[in-house]
Design a protein around this motif. Structure first.
Motif, PDB file in Angstrom:
ATOM      1  N   ARG A 429      27.342  56.402 -15.186  1.00  0.00           N
ATOM      2  CA  ARG A 429      27.918  56.756 -16.481  1.00  0.00           C
ATOM      3  C   ARG A 429      29.348  57.274 -16.322  1.00  0.00           C
ATOM      4  N   SER A 430      29.567  58.018 -15.213  1.00  0.00           N
ATOM      5  CA  SER A 430      30.923  58.551 -15.013  1.00  0.00           C
ATOM      6  C   SER A 430      31.924  57.450 -14.665  1.00  0.00           C
ATOM      7  N   ILE A 431      31.428  56.349 -14.053  1.00  0.00           N
ATOM      8  CA  ILE A 431      32.328  55.263 -13.646  1.00  0.00           C
ATOM      9  C   ILE A 431      32.450  54.207 -14.736  1.00  0.00           C
ATOM     10  N   PHE A 432      31.283  53.776 -15.233  1.00  0.00           N
ATOM     11  CA  PHE A 432      31.267  52.641 -16.156  1.00  0.00           C
ATOM     12  C   PHE A 432      30.922  53.020 -17.590  1.00  0.00           C
ATOM     13  N   GLY A 433      30.409  54.256 -17.755  1.00  0.00           N
ATOM     14  CA  GLY A 433      29.989  54.638 -19.099  1.00  0.00           C
ATOM     15  C   GLY A 433      28.700  53.974 -19.515  1.00  0.00           C
ATOM     16  N   ARG A 434      27.908  53.571 -18.568  1.00  0.00           N
ATOM     17  CA  ARG A 434      26.628  52.912 -18.857  1.00  0.00           C
ATOM     18  C   ARG A 434      25.566  53.408 -17.873  1.00  0.00           C
ATOM     19  N   PRO A 435      24.256  53.191 -18.190  1.00  0.00           N
ATOM     20  CA  PRO A 435      23.203  53.600 -17.249  1.00  0.00           C
ATOM     21  C   PRO A 435      23.237  52.751 -15.987  1.00  0.00           C
ATOM     22  N   VAL A 436      22.622  53.258 -14.958  1.00  0.00           N
ATOM     23  CA  VAL A 436      22.523  52.533 -13.701  1.00  0.00           C
ATOM     24  C   VAL A 436      21.589  51.338 -13.876  1.00  0.00           C
ATOM     25  N   THR A 437      21.926  50.228 -13.213  1.00  0.00           N
ATOM     26  CA  THR A 437      21.064  49.048 -13.293  1.00  0.00           C
ATOM     27  C   THR A 437      19.998  49.101 -12.189  1.00  0.00           C
ATOM     28  N   THR A 438      19.006  48.263 -12.377  1.00  0.00           N
ATOM     29  CA  THR A 438      17.929  48.196 -11.381  1.00  0.00           C
ATOM     30  C   THR A 438      18.470  47.765 -10.032  1.00  0.00           C
ATOM     31  N   THR A 439      19.386  46.791 -10.031  1.00  0.00           N
ATOM     32  CA  THR A 439      19.978  46.319  -8.766  1.00  0.00           C
ATOM     33  C   THR A 439      20.763  47.427  -8.096  1.00  0.00           C
ATOM     34  N   GLU A 440      21.562  48.136  -8.868  1.00  0.00           N
ATOM     35  CA  GLU A 440      22.365  49.223  -8.308  1.00  0.00           C
ATOM     36  C   GLU A 440      21.463  50.314  -7.733  1.00  0.00           C
ATOM     37  N   ARG A 441      20.400  50.561  -8.447  1.00  0.00           N
ATOM     38  CA  ARG A 441      19.478  51.599  -7.964  1.00  0.00           C
ATOM     39  C   ARG A 441      18.832  51.178  -6.649  1.00  0.00           C
ATOM     40  N   ARG A 442      18.490  49.873  -6.560  1.00  0.00           N
ATOM     41  CA  ARG A 442      17.850  49.379  -5.346  1.00  0.00           C
ATOM     42  C   ARG A 442      18.842  49.350  -4.179  1.00  0.00           C
ATOM     43  N   GLN A 443      20.095  48.919  -4.463  1.00  0.00           N
ATOM     44  CA  GLN A 443      21.079  48.751  -3.395  1.00  0.00           C
ATOM     45  C   GLN A 443      21.757  50.051  -2.996  1.00  0.00           C
ATOM     46  N   LYS A 444      21.702  51.070  -3.875  1.00  0.00           N
ATOM     47  CA  LYS A 444      22.285  52.385  -3.606  1.00  0.00           C
ATOM     48  C   LYS A 444      23.822  52.338  -3.541  1.00  0.00           C
ATOM     49  N   TYR A 445      24.410  51.407  -4.303  1.00  0.00           N
ATOM     50  CA  TYR A 445      25.881  51.430  -4.386  1.00  0.00           C
ATOM     51  C   TYR A 445      26.302  50.761  -5.692  1.00  0.00           C
ATOM     52  N   PHE A 446      27.597  51.039  -6.092  1.00  0.00           N
ATOM     53  CA  PHE A 446      28.178  50.484  -7.312  1.00  0.00           C
ATOM     54  C   PHE A 446      29.340  49.573  -6.924  1.00  0.00           C
ATOM     55  N   VAL A 447      29.493  48.430  -7.609  1.00  0.00           N
ATOM     56  CA  VAL A 447      30.617  47.509  -7.386  1.00  0.00           C
ATOM     57  C   VAL A 447      31.716  47.855  -8.388  1.00  0.00           C
ATOM     58  N   LEU A 448      32.788  48.463  -7.905  1.00  0.00           N
ATOM     59  CA  LEU A 448      33.896  48.817  -8.796  1.00  0.00           C
ATOM     60  C   LEU A 448      34.756  47.593  -9.097  1.00  0.00           C
ATOM     61  N   GLN A 449      34.874  46.730  -8.095  1.00  0.00           N
ATOM     62  CA  GLN A 449      35.649  45.496  -8.247  1.00  0.00           C
ATOM     63  C   GLN A 449      34.962  44.423  -7.427  1.00  0.00           C
ATOM     64  N   GLU A 450      34.624  43.313  -8.072  1.00  0.00           N
ATOM     65  CA  GLU A 450      33.958  42.237  -7.361  1.00  0.00           C
ATOM     66  C   GLU A 450      34.905  41.661  -6.295  1.00  0.00           C
ATOM     67  N   GLY A 451      34.374  41.118  -5.249  1.00  0.00           N
ATOM     68  CA  GLY A 451      35.191  40.472  -4.220  1.00  0.00           C
ATOM     69  C   GLY A 451      35.844  39.193  -4.743  1.00  0.00           C
ATOM     70  N   TYR A 452      37.031  38.857  -4.224  1.00  0.00           N
ATOM     71  CA  TYR A 452      37.739  37.665  -4.715  1.00  0.00           C
ATOM     72  C   TYR A 452      38.637  37.110  -3.603  1.00  0.00           C
ATOM     73  N   GLN A 453      39.111  35.796  -3.850  1.00  0.00           N
ATOM     74  CA  GLN A 453      40.036  35.149  -2.934  1.00  0.00           C
ATOM     75  C   GLN A 453      41.463  35.490  -3.370  1.00  0.00           C
ATOM     76  N   LYS A 454      42.319  35.878  -2.430  1.00  0.00           N
ATOM     77  CA  LYS A 454      43.709  36.219  -2.738  1.00  0.00           C
ATOM     78  C   LYS A 454      44.636  35.347  -1.877  1.00  0.00           C
ATOM     79  N   CYS A 455      45.643  34.758  -2.556  1.00  0.00           N
ATOM     80  CA  CYS A 455      46.609  33.930  -1.825  1.00  0.00           C
ATOM     81  C   CYS A 455      47.502  34.827  -1.003  1.00  0.00           C
TER      82      CYS A 455
END
Length: 881
Positions: A429-455
């Motif tokens: 909630r402090s990061i995204f303003g939403r409840p934790v998801t089941t995946t996040e709860r299982r993985q024990k981490y939050f993705v602030l920025q998805e991984g991407y390809q950079k030139c």
């Protein structure tokens, strides 16, 4: 009076309870300490010790008589040689006929057995005095030797105790199997408080982290409370084993001493028996001697029944005189024969009963008794040490098994998981303003920025300088924020219960119980705590029911039913049955179903139902909260109330009694004394009827209250102490052998029997300073010494009796008082009193002589009363030849 009626009476009379004492039910069931406990132990010990106390030891000659032939049949597997010696007795030296054996059986105090089994079989061989002394030494030494090796035949001390637990012990008020079954179940980790219950609430909204942290700390406190309770359970269990050991060792020692005493008495009585018609006449036969003469005489003067009875036939002078003379002859013949035997004994003419052989016999038998008691006392100390060590080991293993079972870790992990969920939800909630998801709860981490390809490099594409673009890409990993519970200030305090600390609590509690016994106030506080926590649970559960009832009322009741509070109008209108059915709502719906419906419809904007909806807005959250508390309390009772157990689940009999008592079960604190009385009375009633059910019933009905009543029982049934406040006496495992056995350990054991000097047997001539063993030998010498006080009295009796020897048949009136006085002087002599069985032999003789004197006197009085002339005279030889 039923508990319900009694409670109602007390409730009505509460303002007068102090004055009239009408509400004191159950007070007799209480844990004791201080003077009250000491008095019970002292009283129990005095009964256990045949009403003897240490100050009264050996104020008289000890008697050990058994109504059955002493036998160690229950112990023959452990003490085979000792058991065999007791069964066979010393080598036979005297052969008796069946009638004689019956007389000897009665003489040694076994009057009820000879006729049932056959006298010779029951009596066994009659050994010579020398054989008896040697045999007594063998019995004592065999018992000692086999005691030292008996442990080798068992893998644990407990095997010995369990076996001895059935050694002719009195029936317990609380069945031993019921208690031990519960204790074993606790030890196996099957106690209900160890495990998280299956009915834990998971539907309700999660509470804050601190709630789960409090439950986690409650788990440590609960396990420590269980450790204390388990220490109490073990102390009860092993204290009962110890008490059975005391009884078993006392029984063993008494049986062996009974056997020694019986063989000693058999040997001596057979030597001092009288001869009559070619058969032996023993002390028990004295009472029936002259029976024919007495019956013949009494038949001449029958008793008259009532005023109208016919006049009796008056015997002739010849009949009366002949019957009287015959009885006089019989009486004097018996006395002359007995005193003649006594004279031969004192002149050491009775084979096997010379002075020194008697000294040896009594000393050997006494030494054997001392050795037997010492062996039993050593046995008891060894058993005590073994039991205490076994108890500690069992407790440590039980705690270990609880942790190894995984139940403690599972409960701890459950609490951590709930707290983690809330902490991650806060983080999300402090990061995204939403409840934790089941995946996040299982993985024990939050993705602030998805991984991407950079030139990362621009260049010519396809070899054409006119086409430039990205020629190199680099993968930029996702930016994540990992959850670390150790960094959370609340969760980091939620530690796994400390097994070492729980073990320390267990051992500390156990040591305190062994040293000090049960603490009355602590046990009463525990009992009160169960009642008060039960009452608080009822209050919470009742509020949950009431809050839900309010929600259902405002959702389903008609407009007219709620009009007094709602005020009327469309805003108070209810929903149609069709609508409620469409929404799957009914009075059976859960609060969560109702809350979900409310959340979907609260902002519909319709005025209709508006007042109802506004009321439900406040009622639903309150009902959800109280329901959560009630359900959570049901699932985590022992975590929320450490050292308490849920009466509804584990003591339904007690919970039912409180509900049926007409007390306000949501506020039992206001009537706590009465509630305690009801609980105690119900516990006692259940315990008394437990034997009608299987061994699981009592535990299933009263739960841990069984522990409380077991403490009360253990205190009241303890064999006790003479002085439980003396230095070194611990609260538990301190009951000694009974005083009538322990007194033997105050005597001297004479190991060397070769010394013929009198100083070998006693070292003081001051009679008042002599101990029992010294007085015993002093009395033997007094019996044989004409210059002793006893010897002088016997000599005087002999002299007086010579004057009566020729009197029978010569006169109706024989003045017996001088003879009676001489008999009494000997019978009352303290020296003879210490010398059993000689005292009993002479006492039987004296009693029978007095009875015959009385019968002779009765005959003379009847002759005078009926004016029957006396034909007995010194000039009429018809009656005195």
């Amino acid at each position: 009076m039923k508990l319900r009626q009694l409670a109602l009476l007390c409730a009505f009379a509460s303002s007068y309870a102090t004055a009239f004492q009408v509400c004191t039910i159950g007070e007799e069931y209480g844990v004791l300490e201080g003077d009250e406990l000491h008095q019970i132990r002292k009283s129990n010990y005095q009964r256990f010790s045949e009403d003897l106390t240490p100050e009264e030891l050996f104020t008289s000659s000890p008697l050990h008589k058994s109504d059955v032939k002493p036998s160690l049949s229950e112990a023959e597997d452990i003490f085979p040689r000792t058991s065999s010696l007791l069964e066979t007795g010393p080598s036979s030296a005297i052969t008796l006929e069946a009638e004689e054996a019956t007389g000897l059986l009665k003489t040694i105090g076994r009057s009820t057995i000879g006729a049932a089994k056959g006298a010779l079989e029951v009596l066994g061989p009659v050994g010579d005095a020398v054989m008896v002394g040697l045999w007594a030494n063998d019995v004592a030494q065999s018992f000692k030797d086999e005691t030292n090796t008996s442990y080798d035949r068992f893998t644990t001390v407990m095997s010995l105790i369990d076996w001895f637990g059935v050694l002719k012990l009195p029936e317990r008020e609380i069945d031993r199997q019921i208690l031990v079954s519960r204790w074993n179940r606790v030890a196996a980790g099957e106690h209900y408080s160890f495990k998280v219950h299956n009915d834990i609430v998971t539907q309700q909204d999660k509470k804050d982290k601190q709630h789960w942290a409090d439950l986690s700390r409650g788990q440590q406190a609960m396990l420590e409370g269980i450790a204390k309770g388990f220490a109490t359970d073990l102390a009860l269990k092993y204290q009962q084993y110890y008490q059975e050991s005391v009884l078993a060792q006392a029984k063993l020692a008494e049986t062996l001493i009974d056997g020694l005493e019986e063989e000693t008495h058999k040997s001596i009585y057979s030597k001092i028996s009288l001869e009559r018609a070619g058969k032996k006449l023993f002390a028990a036969d004295f009472a029936s001697s002259c029976h024919t003469e007495v019956e013949t005489l009494l038949a001449l003067y029958p008793e008259q029944d009532g005023m109208n009875a016919p006049l009796p036939l008056i015997p002739s002078a010849q009949q009366a005189s002949r019957a009287l003379a015959n009885l006089q002859h019989c009486q004097q013949s018996q006395l002359d024969s007995a005193l003649g035997l006594l004279n031969r004994l004192r002149s050491e003419s009775v084979e096997g009963l010379v002075r020194q052989s008697l000294h040896r016999l009594y000393q050997q038998v006494l030494n054997a008794k001392i050795s037997i008691v010492e062996t039993a006392a050593v046995n008891l100390e060894q058993l005590k040490a073994g039991l205490i060590e076994q108890m500690r080991s069992e407790g440590r293993k039980a705690i270990e098994s609880v942790f190894e079972s995984g139940s403690v870790e599972a409960a701890h992990n459950y609490f951590i998981e709930q707290a983690d969920y809330l902490a991650m939800d806060e983080m999300s909630r402090s990061i995204f303003g939403r409840p934790v998801t089941t995946t996040e709860r299982r993985q024990k981490y939050f993705v602030l920025q998805e991984g991407y390809q950079k030139c990362t490099k621009i260049g010519i594409l396809g070899g054409d300088p006119n086409f430039r673009g990205c020629t190199q890409y680099t993968w930029i990993p996702a930016e994540i924020e990992r959850y670390d519970s150790s960094k959370d200030a609340v969760i980091s305090t939620m530690l796994m219960p400390d097994k070492d600390e729980i073990t320390r609590v267990f051992e500390s509690t156990l040591d305190n119980l062994i040293e000090n016994g049960w603490n009355a106030q602590r046990e009463e506080n525990w009992l009160e705590r169960q009642i008060l926590n039960f009452s608080q649970k009822q209050r919470i559960v009742q509020k949950a029911h009431q809050d839900k009832a309010q929600v259902l009322r405002w959702l389903f009741d008609s407009s007219s039913a709620i009009e007094p509070e709602c005020g009327g109008g469309n805003g108070c209108a209810g929903w149609s049955e069709e609508y409620l059915n469409k929404e799957h709502l009914s009075r059976d719906s859960s609060l969560h179903q109702i809350a979900s419906w409310y959340a979907k419809n609260k902002d519909d904007g319709y005025y209709v139902h508006n007042k109802r909806m506004n009321k439900l807005k406040s009622l639903i959250p309150a009902a959800l909260e109280s329901e959560w508390q009630a359900n959570h309390l049901k699932g985590f009772y022992s975590y929320i109330y450490p050292d308490s157990f849920d009466l509804d689940k584990h003591a339904p009999l007690i919970a039912s009694a409180l509900r049926n008592s007409n007390l306000d079960i949501t506020n039992l604190a206001s009537a706590l004394p009465l509630a305690k009385g009801i609980v105690k009375a119900q516990i006692a009633e259940a315990t008394n009827t437990a034997k009608l059910h299987d061994e699981e019933w009592l535990n299933s009905q009263i739960g841990d209250f069984q522990r409380y009543i077991a403490i009360v029982h253990a205190q009241n049934t303890s064999s006790g102490h003479y002085s439980p406040q003396e230095l070194g006496v611990t609260g538990l495992f301190s009951e000694p052998l009974p005083a009538h056995l322990l007194r033997y350990m105050t005597l001297d054991t004479h190991q060397n029997m070769d010394n013929e000097s009198q100083s070998y047997y006693y070292t003081t001539s001051d009679y008042d300073e002599m101990s029992y063993d010294t007085r015993l030998h002093f009395s033997i010498d007094a019996l044989f010494d004409s210059n002793s006080e006893l010897g002088n009295k016997i000599d005087r009796l002999m002299q007086v009796n010579t004057k009566f020897t020729d009197m029978p048949g010569r006169s109706c009136l024989i003045v017996y008082p001088p003879l009676k006085d001489a008999l009494m002087q000997v019978s009352a002599d303290e020296g003879l009193y210490w010398l059993t069985p000689f005292y009993e032999w002479f006492d039987s003789l004296t009693r029978q002589q007095f009875k015959l004197f009385s019968t002779i006197r009765f005959s003379v009085m009847k002759q005078n009363e009926l004016n029957i002339g006396c034909e007995l005279s010194s000039t009429n030889p018809e009656y005195w030849r």
